[in-house]
Enzyme design. Structure first.
Site, PDB file in Angstrom:
ATOM      1  N   GLY A  30       0.812  -1.213   0.000  1.00  0.00           N
ATOM      2  CA  GLY A  30       0.000   0.000   0.000  1.00  0.00           C
ATOM      3  C   GLY A  30       0.841   1.255   0.000  1.00  0.00           C
ATOM      4  O   GLY A  30       2.043   1.231  -0.241  1.00  0.00           O
ATOM      5  N   GLY A  35       6.805   4.833  -7.931  1.00  0.00           N
ATOM      6  CA  GLY A  35       7.472   3.557  -8.177  1.00  0.00           C
ATOM      7  C   GLY A  35       6.475   2.434  -8.385  1.00  0.00           C
ATOM      8  O   GLY A  35       6.596   1.638  -9.330  1.00  0.00           O
ATOM      9  N   HIS A  36       5.477   2.345  -7.503  1.00  0.00           N
ATOM     10  CA  HIS A  36       4.432   1.333  -7.668  1.00  0.00           C
ATOM     11  C   HIS A  36       3.682   1.524  -8.986  1.00  0.00           C
ATOM     12  O   HIS A  36       3.375   0.549  -9.685  1.00  0.00           O
ATOM     13  CB  HIS A  36       3.421   1.413  -6.519  1.00  0.00           C
ATOM     14  CG  HIS A  36       3.974   1.084  -5.177  1.00  0.00           C
ATOM     15  ND1 HIS A  36       4.086   2.032  -4.183  1.00  0.00           N
ATOM     16  CD2 HIS A  36       4.443  -0.073  -4.652  1.00  0.00           C
ATOM     17  CE1 HIS A  36       4.587   1.465  -3.097  1.00  0.00           C
ATOM     18  NE2 HIS A  36       4.825   0.193  -3.361  1.00  0.00           N
ATOM     19  N   ASP A 155      14.486  -2.831  -4.287  1.00  0.00           N
ATOM     20  CA  ASP A 155      14.590  -3.883  -3.278  1.00  0.00           C
ATOM     21  C   ASP A 155      15.308  -5.077  -3.906  1.00  0.00           C
ATOM     22  O   ASP A 155      14.727  -6.152  -4.097  1.00  0.00           O
ATOM     23  CB  ASP A 155      13.194  -4.264  -2.783  1.00  0.00           C
ATOM     24  CG  ASP A 155      12.502  -3.104  -2.089  1.00  0.00           C
ATOM     25  OD1 ASP A 155      13.014  -2.641  -1.065  1.00  0.00           O
ATOM     26  OD2 ASP A 155      11.465  -2.649  -2.597  1.00  0.00           O
TER      27      ASP A 155
END
Length: 350
Positions: A30, A35-36, A155
């Site tokens: 969430g 980026g998402h 990541d």
């Protein structure tokens, strides 16, 4: 856009999708940012259907980490998904995935990736973190059964572990890595950037400047790990408010430390700015040029390509001959050219 909150709803939705159409998955916690959204746009362009999961995973937070103050913006997240063409959002409560609110892990089967991947880099200061990630990602893969899943390269350690997870547990899923998306200053987008003041955001951009400075020297021919790491650390030292947790150069697949870069190396940083922990990364690749030549039959492609490869000292690959050889081999094995599974198995011995 469908909003799914239970496993029953999710399975019903999944069963209604055509088996001939592709399904992409974007797993998130969430608080969606640029980026998402870049992951969503890529997933949308690749697949017939796209699901975003929004689940703030208690299993990947340590006892002294920021689970309770992690930004929760579900209404805004759903609107972002709707605007970017997401077909369904799966946003369950922890109890729906078998996680007790009293003790998040005591009664749940855990997925434990190899220690060689989880005990390095971020794993040193976050014991249990990647076990929590692997457990929930495995549950999502099992429930949603996507054809492709999208993860950001920021990541990087997580991405390596997810790829290993898919290989070891034989999930029939293609993992798609997506480039780091950055603010104008170079600071990588992260939900934790919200913890930073304007001044701290400016200071945090030194992480990217350190990586970029090392990359610049790498492009000039520097391959020594100590020299490249010294460049990054020298840049970080100019902003004493940023306290490095680690600065390392590792193999992109094994995460083992490198002394020199022969083909690829991943620069990785974790640092603290006030109470906020930030990470950033950059892949350094020794690239030979790739020259592709195509054209109609009889135009001289093979002749020209051989000469170009010889002049430039490159590997020459005749893809036409390769495809013909594979076809001949399959026919010699008595396998139908429509039998994809047996062809794939035969090629392992070819």
């Amino acid at each position: 856009m469908k909003r799914l909150t239970t496993i029953a709803e999710l399975r019903d939705y999944r069963q209604r999708l055509s088996s001939t159409q592709t399904l992409g998955l974007i797993p998130t916690m969430g608080n969606l940012h640029a980026g998402h959204l870049s992951l969503i746009r890529q997933g949308r362009s690749h697949n017939d259907h796209l699901i975003v999961s929004i689940f703030l995973n208690p299993l990947q937070f340590g006892p002294n980490e920021d689970l309770n103050r992690y930004p929760k913006t579900l209404d805004a997240d759903l609107e972002h998904c709707r605007e970017t063409g997401v077909d369904a959002v799966f946003c369950p409560q922890p109890e729906e995935l078998g996680i007790s609110s009293q003790d998040s892990s005591s009664c749940l089967t855990q997925v434990c990736p190899p220690e060689s991947l989880t005990s390095v880099l971020c794993g040193r200061s976050r014991p249990g973190h990647f076990q929590g990630v692997a457990t929930i990602v495995s549950k999502l893969f099992n429930l949603i059964q996507p054809d492709r899943a999208y993860f950001g390269e920021k990541d990087a350690q997580q991405l390596v572990i997810i790829r290993r997870l898919v290989a070891d547990l034989n999930f029939p899923i293609e993992i798609i890595p997506c480039p780091v998306v950055r603010e104008a200053s170079g600071l990588a987008y992260s939900s934790r950037n919200q913890y930073l003041s304007d001044r701290q955001r400016e200071q945090a951009s030194v992480l990217y400047r350190g990586l970029a400075a090392a990359h610049s020297q790498f492009q000039r021919g520097q391959r020594d790990a100590k020299a490249l790491l010294a460049i990054v650390k020298g840049e970080l030292a100019q902003v004493p408010q940023v306290q490095p947790e680690y600065v390392e150069l590792v193999d992109p697949q094994s995460l083992a430390p490198l002394t020199t870069i022969k083909e690829q190396g991943r620069l990785a940083i974790a640092a603290h700015l006030g109470s906020t922990r930030l990470i950033d990364t950059m892949l350094l690749t020794v690239r030979q040029p790739i020259v592709a030549i195509d054209g109609p039959a009889g135009a001289g492609k093979s002749t020209v390509t051989r000469q170009v490869a010889d002049k430039l000292g490159l590997l020459y690959l005749d893809t036409g001959a390769m495809y013909r050889a594979v076809t001949w081999y399959v026919l010699e094995c008595g396998i139908s050219v429509q039998d994809e599974a047996h062809i794939a198995q035969a090629l392992k011995n070819c």
